[in-house]
Design an enzyme around this catalytic site. Structure first.
Site, mmCIF file in Angstrom:
data_model
loop_
_atom_site.group_PDB
_atom_site.id
_atom_site.type_symbol
_atom_site.label_atom_id
_atom_site.label_comp_id
_atom_site.label_asym_id
_atom_site.label_seq_id
_atom_site.Cartn_x
_atom_site.Cartn_y
_atom_site.Cartn_z
ATOM 1 N N PRO A 109 0.808 -1.225 0.000
ATOM 2 C CA PRO A 109 0.000 0.000 0.000
ATOM 3 C C PRO A 109 0.843 1.278 0.000
ATOM 4 O O PRO A 109 1.811 1.407 0.747
ATOM 5 C CB PRO A 109 -0.817 -0.114 1.286
ATOM 6 C CG PRO A 109 -0.929 -1.583 1.517
ATOM 7 C CD PRO A 109 0.392 -2.156 1.061
ATOM 8 N N CYS A 110 0.411 2.212 -0.841
ATOM 9 C CA CYS A 110 1.171 3.451 -1.020
ATOM 10 C C CYS A 110 0.554 4.654 -0.311
ATOM 11 O O CYS A 110 1.141 5.730 -0.331
ATOM 12 C CB CYS A 110 1.304 3.767 -2.506
ATOM 13 S SG CYS A 110 -0.255 4.218 -3.291
ATOM 14 N N GLN A 111 -0.597 4.496 0.291
ATOM 15 C CA GLN A 111 -1.318 5.659 0.815
ATOM 16 C C GLN A 111 -0.474 6.515 1.752
ATOM 17 O O GLN A 111 -0.610 7.732 1.764
ATOM 18 C CB GLN A 111 -2.591 5.230 1.546
ATOM 19 C CG GLN A 111 -3.652 4.686 0.628
ATOM 20 C CD GLN A 111 -3.579 3.182 0.492
ATOM 21 O OE1 GLN A 111 -2.522 2.578 0.659
ATOM 22 N NE2 GLN A 111 -4.695 2.562 0.170
ATOM 23 N N LEU A 162 2.788 6.781 1.618
ATOM 24 C CA LEU A 162 4.021 7.174 0.939
ATOM 25 C C LEU A 162 3.778 8.115 -0.227
ATOM 26 O O LEU A 162 4.722 8.679 -0.777
ATOM 27 C CB LEU A 162 4.752 5.931 0.414
ATOM 28 C CG LEU A 162 5.173 4.916 1.474
ATOM 29 C CD1 LEU A 162 5.673 3.649 0.813
ATOM 30 C CD2 LEU A 162 6.227 5.505 2.393
ATOM 31 N N SER A 163 2.550 8.278 -0.615
ATOM 32 C CA SER A 163 2.194 9.045 -1.792
ATOM 33 C C SER A 163 2.093 10.529 -1.487
ATOM 34 O O SER A 163 1.596 10.935 -0.438
ATOM 35 C CB SER A 163 0.857 8.541 -2.335
ATOM 36 O OG SER A 163 0.410 9.368 -3.374
#
Length: 173
Positions: free
Chosen positions: A69-71, A73-74
């Site tokens: 999951p990138c939430q 890190l985005s």
């Protein structure tokens, strides 16, 4: 190679690996719409729901892939960093590798992770792999080279084999 796809989404990484001759033997994805796609694409493969509940990787797995999951890190997301509630789930890959070391791992995520918190996310990945005896390399790739969408992604390759992971991730073909 036989592949376990963790955080599989709709199976993009696994589809590419299948077209290159590899075999997906296990998938794990929590989001129901993506699970529906996976169950059609890979009807005969085990589909685990939650990486947090997985106890081990199958013995035949030689390659673990995951677009964790990138939430957190985005740039457009929470920017909580690698320790955030969602992006921190990558730690379960290391928990599973501690139970059974797999020769190859490929991770994918947003390129902003290289800048957020002074690159702490990438530093934590590197340290976790090195602690487990993996050699690693990464590359930023623009998805526009493969699909009609412009998104820079980090591809991180780690291995315990004699192969130099840089020769894999930095190859032009």
């Amino acid at each position: 190679m036989r592949v376990a796809g963790l955080f599989a989404g709709v199976g993009g990484l696994e589809a590419g690996l299948t077209s290159a001759g590899h075999e997906t033997v296990l998938l794990c994805e929590i989001w129901e719409p993506a699970r529906a796609v996976l169950s059609v694409r890979y009807p005969e493969r085990p589909l685990k729901k939650d990486v947090r509940r997985m106890r081990h990787l199958p013995d035949e797995v030689e390659l673990v892939v995951g677009g964790f999951p990138c939430q957190d890190l985005s740039q457009a997301g929470l920017t909580a960093g690698i320790g955030g509630a969602r992006s921190g789930l990558v730690g379960h890959i290391f928990r599973l590798l501690d139970r059974r070391r797999v020769p190859w791992v490929v991770l994918e995520n947003v390129s902003f992770m290289l800048h957020l918190d002074r690159g702490n996310g990438m530093r934590r990945l590197i340290e976790a792999f090195e602690e487990r005896g993996y050699r690693w390399a990464y590359r930023v790739v623009n998805s526009l080279s493969f699909v009609p969408q412009r998104r820079e992604r980090v591809l991180f390759v780690a291995t315990t084999t004699d192969c130099d992971p840089a020769s894999v991730v930095l190859a032009d073909d």
